[in-house]
Structures are given as C-alpha cells and as structure tokens.
Design an enzyme around this catalytic site. Structure first.
Site, short mmCIF file in Angstrom:
data_model
loop_
_atom_site.label_atom_id
_atom_site.label_comp_id
_atom_site.label_asym_id
_atom_site.label_seq_id
_atom_site.Cartn_x
_atom_site.Cartn_y
_atom_site.Cartn_z
N GLU A 461 0.85 -1.19 0.00
CA GLU A 461 0.00 0.00 0.00
C GLU A 461 0.89 1.24 0.00
OE1 GLU A 461 -3.66 2.21 2.40
OE2 GLU A 461 -2.77 0.38 3.22
N ASN A 516 -4.72 4.95 -2.22
CA ASN A 516 -6.00 5.44 -1.72
C ASN A 516 -6.54 6.57 -2.59
OD1 ASN A 516 -6.54 4.13 1.09
ND2 ASN A 516 -4.35 4.62 1.06
N GLU A 548 -8.00 2.17 -3.83
CA GLU A 548 -8.82 1.93 -2.65
C GLU A 548 -9.78 3.11 -2.45
OE1 GLU A 548 -6.30 1.16 0.66
OE2 GLU A 548 -5.41 -0.65 -0.24
N ASP A 578 -12.28 0.25 0.78
CA ASP A 578 -11.45 0.47 1.96
C ASP A 578 -12.33 0.73 3.19
OD1 ASP A 578 -9.14 0.72 3.38
OD2 ASP A 578 -8.68 2.76 2.72
N GLU A 635 -6.69 -5.24 7.68
CA GLU A 635 -5.65 -4.27 8.05
C GLU A 635 -5.39 -4.33 9.55
OE1 GLU A 635 -5.90 -0.47 5.24
OE2 GLU A 635 -7.74 -0.75 6.38
#
Length: 700
Positions: A461, A516, A548, A578, A635
């Site tokens: 990520e 993201n 995401e 997400d 996560e």
C-alpha cells in the site's frame, strides 16, 4: 554702516510711528506667509484666488509699512507726496509680490522657489524707491549707493529665505522663520536705505501744488491696511472653519460605518487602546465580545439586500441603545459587531453581557409585514489573560466567535489559548505545504501486504510522508486534511500516482500497489484519464494497480461515482473497498459497485481475541466476501493471534506491523527481493489514455 542705521532709527524716526509700522509689518507678514503656504497646497483655479489675496496683503503690507515709517521720519524739509507716484508704488508692490509668490508656487522642489523670493525682494525695493521718488522736499535728496545696494541685497536674501522656509520646511518652526525673514526683508530695506539718505536744503517753500500731506497719507494707509487685513483675516477664518468642518466630516466618515453609523474598526482600535491604558494598572479585566449574526445570508437571499441592510441597522440600533455606561460597540465589518465591556471584576458580568447581547440581537425586525429573526454566535476574550494589546484582544475574541459558530451557532465561548495555538500551527503548516511538492519534501512509503497462508508478499500500500525541513516527518493525518481543504491535494495526488507507478514498474517482483482515492477524486470526471496517463507514462501493467475507495467518496453522488469506477475498471485496474464496516450502507454499496477486494478496517482487527462484537463483524465480512466471490484483506494485523484467527476464518490477505511497518522505497525493494516471488497473471492491455489530468489521493 550698522551704527549709522541704528542711529537713523533712534534719532531720526518717531518711535511711536516706528512701533506702528512694526505692528503693521508683523501682522501682514504672518498673513502673507500663511496665505503663501495655502497657495502651495491648493490646486486648480482656487490656487490663483489665494495667490491674488496673498499678493494684495503682501503688497499692501509693504506699502503701508513704508509710508508709516516715512511719517515717522522726522525732517522739516518734507513737503508732501506726489499722488500719482504714491498710487503707482502701491500697484508696483502688489504686482511685484504677486509675481514673486506665483513663481515660488509653480514648482514643489526646484530653484524657482528661491527665484520667486528674489523677485519678491526686488518688488519691495522697487516700491520703496518709487515711494521715495514720490516724496517732495524743500531741497535735494541724495542716496548713498553702498546703502542702497546693501538694502536691496538684504531684501532679496531675506525674501529668498522666507519663500524657501515655507516651501522646504525641515522643522515645524520653519513657518515662524519665514515670517521673521519677511519682516527683516522689509525693515532692513527701509531703514538701511533711509540711513543713506542725505537732504541738502535749498528753500523752505511749501507752495508746491497737488501734494498729499502726511496726515492724508496716514489716513490712507490706515484705511488701506485695515480693509486688506480685515478681508484677509475674514477669508482665512472662513476657509479654516470650512476646513475644520470638512476635516470633522472626513474624520467621522473615517471612523464610522456608513450603513449603521456605529464606530468602525479604526475607531474601535483607538478606543480600546485608550481604555486599556486607563485600566492597565488596575486589577480589573477588560472584556471584548465578537458577535456574528447567524442566517444572515438566508435573509439576503430570501428578502433581498435591502432587508439585510435594514436588519443590520436594526441590530446596531438595539445594541447601541441598550449599552450600559462604559460599554462600547463598533461594527467590525460584514455581520460582526464588537462590544467592549465595562471593567470586569467578576465572571458573572461577562456571562450576563453575552446573554444580553444575544437577547438584543434576537429582537425581530418587522419587514413588509413579516418578522425577521436572527441569532448570533459570540466569542469573548479578556485583557490581560488572553492578550496584551487591543489588536490581540479583538483577534482572540474573533477566534472564539469562529469556534462558537463551528459548534452550531447561537453559543457564547471563551477564547482558548491551546486551541488557538493548534489553529496557528495548522495555518503555518498550510503555508509550508504550498511549497512542499516544489521543494521535493514528499516521499512515498510502502507497507507490505501478505498472503495469510504462505506469508508471501502479495502487494504494497502506497503511503505519503512529508519530511518537513524544520519539523521532520509529519504524520499524514495532520497535513492531508489541510491539502484537501486548500485544493493542493490535486497536485500532490497526481504526483503520488505518477511516482508510485514509476517506482513499481522498476521492481523485479511484479506485486501490485494500492493507492487510496479521496472523495473529491471520484467527483472529478477527468480522474480516469489521470490514471491512464500515469500507467502509460510508467509502463506499469494495469492489473498491478489497485485503487482503494471509501464509502465517503461514493455516497455524495452515487451515480457519478459508479460511472467513474466503471471507466477505471475498463482500464484494467482493480478497485478495493477500503475501511469496510465503518460506513452506513456497506452492504448496499457492495451490491451496487463492482469491487475486486474488501478491506476490513483495523479498528475491528485490533480487538480480535478480546471483543466478541469485533470478532463477529470480521467473521461476517469474510463470509460475505466468500459469498460474493470477493477477496478480503484485513488491516492492522500486529500479532500471531490476529493472523491465526484470520487464517481460521478463511481471510485471504493481511497487512500490518506483524509483517513490517511502512518503509521507504529502498527498504521495500530489499524486502521484495527476500520474499518468494509470486505468480502474476498476464497483463491486460490498458485502454488508450485521454488527456493528462490531476489525481486526488487520500493517504493513510
């Protein structure tokens, strides 16, 4: 020569008339120099009217002083004065001095100022000697050349100094020096020249016709100067009075709000500084309230600006008419009013004042048969607890008012030093953020994503870090919201996706990268083109890029977000949901949008093994993912117990400190080289990108 001049004044002149001449000269010199100063400050046609008046006064003063001094001159040989030459000398005096003042007033700084002074002095000399020529005596008058030359030079020099001091002042006393110089110019010319006069008697015959006697000359001088001086004084007084009225009007306009008539910010600053000075040595507090009207914009939109103006006047009237002694109100602009309270010795007064202000503001305005009501948010601060000056006190009250408004309005809050410091730091951070990208202060970090069963690295990520030159590494949660508010996130986000794609394309391990996406990004129709351009520029395979998206970025405009996501999917990239479970409609969102992955939020994972509710939510999410054939990533995995629980429930991937903290690109390269290579599907050819656009990314 000096002794001769002094002897002439002392023994050949009547001291009474000499004193009268001095008085006339002094009054005339003061008026002349003041009028000359007015000439230099005035523009347009009015300048020449002032010039004419100053010339009349200057010429009349010189002429009157000369003939009064001549009356004072004691000589048995004087028979009288020639009427025509006497009148001509007055014309010469007025014309010459007017010309000299005109030349001196043409320029602001050039030598013409002094040239005009010389012309002024020469006109005094011309008037004097024509006046001497008009004198009829029983004998022959002889003038000493040295005395004549010295008298003329002195007149020109002193007049030069007079005009120069008015036009080029260096201190506030220069105007007095100019008056003294003019007095010396006239006096030195007359008495030095008269000291060089010698009369040789020939006959004592007073039968010469058409002569004007000393008595008649005296009456003429008195009348002429009285009229001129009176006219000048009246004119100057009227002008000064008008100037004072105009200045008072300008001062009122400068210090008062034109709409409400209340004092404005400038008047408020002046009053508050004076108020603080008065109570600086006292143990009292000085309180300042900032009152901001709520819903005023709605009043303008519904009822028009005329109603809004009437409402402001209505509020101003109610507030100003209901203040107590020593309380002060001003309009701070817009819909803000500032109230300075009485000296405070107890907190109860401040609270009572806030309630009183809110109650007065709430009084309805009757507008076209309808009652218009507004409320207000009040912030207050006091001296010396919250500020050390008037300006700081006003600012502190304003900051407290903004907090009250943000809290929902119709509230009264006190200034908070700690909150203000946080706001200042945030503002300073926003200023530094403007140049952070240009100065190369941003850096991408990567956190590994791993397979639950094999523990092999499946992806990373992308996370943004800001290496501030003074403050060091700044957490993303501090600066990302600022970047989104200011719009800088667009440029920063474009850099994030370009850099991440370029770096990932150079890795030997063909793992995916996850970036993201902020809510604003999905609202931008050009976002798919931004992604396409980054893929084409870097050469990264589309299936290695995963975006995401949170529910927040979807619910604002669901149909538009769905359209954007379908365009992104056509590029061949993957879309992950997400922070699953933290929204309000996650199930409906999963049903409507084609997600390729579900990410369980770390808030649920951290409590695994100790919180039944969190375990139930994680289990349900994994089951839901299996049912929809959507892989699930958890996560925040930090312990082996977390990993064991997720493995037992069939979770596909994990991400967290158990496998590594976010690391810079050099470290992630080494981690990938040490990891077992994973098999990657054949790349799907990307769609043709459109124009280069801007990416908006939310970064953890």
């Amino acid at each position: 020569m000096m002794l001769t001049v002094l002897s002439c004044i002392a023994f050949e002149h009547d001291p009474l008339f000499v004193a009268l001449a001095v008085i006339i000269l002094t009054v005339g010199a003061v008026l002349t120099m003041r009028l000359f100063a007015r000439v230099r400050r005035t523009q347009g046609d009015l300048k020449y009217l002032w010039l004419l008046l100053s010339g009349l006064i200057a010429g009349g003063t010189i002429w009157s002083t000369h003939f009064v001094a001549m009356i004072a001159y004691k000589s048995p040989f004087i028979l009288g004065y020639d009427l025509k030459l006497t009148a001509f000398s007055l014309v010469i005096a007025i014309a010459g001095t007017t010309a000299g003042l005109l030349v001196s007033s043409i320029s602001q700084r050039s030598a013409l100022i002094e040239v005009g002074g010389v012309i002024f002095g020469a006109s005094i000399a011309a008037m004097h000697f024509i006046g001497i020529k008009a004198l009829q005596i029983s004998g022959i008058m002889m003038l000493s050349t040295p005395f004549v030359v010295v008298s003329v030079v002195l007149a020109c020099v002193f007049c030069l100094i007079a005009t120069s001091r008015v036009a080029r002042p260096v201190t506030r006393y220069c105007k007095y020096g100019a008056v003294l110089s003019l007095i010396l110019a006239v006096a030195s010319l007359h008495f030095v020249a008269m000291a060089g006069v010698e009369i040789l008697p020939l006959r004592l015959d007073g039968s010469v016709k058409d002569l004007v006697s000393n008595q008649l000359i005296g009456i003429s001088v008195a009348f002429t100067m009285s009229v001129l001086l009176l006219s000048a004084m009246i004119t100057y007084s009227i002008d000064s009075a008008n100037s004072q009225v105009a200045e008072s009007r300008v001062n009122h306009i400068t210090h008062h709000d034109p709409l409400t008539g209340l004092p404005n910010r400038r008047a408020l600053d002046r009053h508050l500084d004076s108020f603080l000075t008065r109570y600086a040595a006292d143990n009292a507090r000085v309180v300042v309230l900032n009152c901001s009207l709520s819903r005023f914009k709605e009043v303008n939109e519904v009822h028009g600006h005329a109603c809004g103006d009437a409402l402001l006047r209505h509020v101003a009237k109610h507030l100003s008419e209901n203040l107590e002694a020593d309380e002060y109100i001003a309009r701070n602009g817009g819909v803000e009013f500032v109230i300075v309270g009485k000296p405070v010795y107890y907190r109860g007064y401040i609270l009572d004042l806030c309630k009183r202000i809110q109650k007065l503001v709430a009084q309805p305005l009757l507008w076209q048969g309808e009652e218009i009501r507004v409320s207000c948010s009040v912030g207050y601060a006091n001296y010396p607890d919250h500020a050390s000056s008037g300006a700081q006190l006003i600012e502190a009250a304003e900051r407290a008012m903004h907090r009250a408004k943000a809290a929902g309005g119709n509230a009264a809050l006190c200034y908070d030093v700690e909150l203000d410091q946080q706001t200042r730091e945030r503002s300073a951070l926003a200023m530094d953020l403007r140049n952070a990208l240009k100065n190369g202060e941003f850096e991408l970090y990567y956190q590994l994503q791993n397979d639950v069963m094999t523990r092999e690295v499946t992806g990373t990520e992308v996370l943004l870090r800001w290496n501030h030159p003074q403050r060091g590494m700044i957490p993303p949660f501090e600066f990302i919201p600022i970047a989104e508010e200011t719009g800088q996130i667009r440029e920063i986000g474009a850099w994030i996706i370009r850099t991440a794609c370029r770096e990932a394309a150079s890795w030997d391990n063909r793992v995916k990268i996850a970036v993201n996406v902020a809510p604003v990004q999905l609202a931008d129709s050009s976002f798919p083109d931004v992604v396409a351009h980054a893929l084409k520029e870097s050469g990264l395979s589309p299936e290695r890029l995963e975006l995401e998206i949170t529910e927040t970025g979807i619910i604002a405009d669901t149909s538009h977000a769905l359209q954007i996501i379908h365009q992104l999917k056509r590029l061949g990239i993957r879309i992950a949901m997400d922070d699953f479970g933290t929204g309000y409609s996650s199930l409906a969102t999963l049903q409507a949008f084609p997600f390729d992955k579900i990410k369980i939020d770390r808030e649920f994972v951290k409590d695994l093994g100790g919180n039944k509710q969190s375990e139930a939510i994680v289990k349900a999410t994994i089951i839901l993912g299996e049912s929809l054939n959507i892989p699930v990533l958890a996560e925040g995995v930090e312990t082996e117990d977390h990993l064991g629980f997720l493995a037992s429930q069939g979770c596909n991937e994990v991400q967290g400190f158990l496998f590594g903290r976010p690391m810079p690109v050099a470290d992630v390269r080494r981690a990938l080289m040490a990891s077992t290579a994973i098999r990657v599907e054949e790349p799907v050819p990307p769609a043709e990108p459109a124009q280069d656009m801007t990416l908006i990314s939310k970064v953890a």
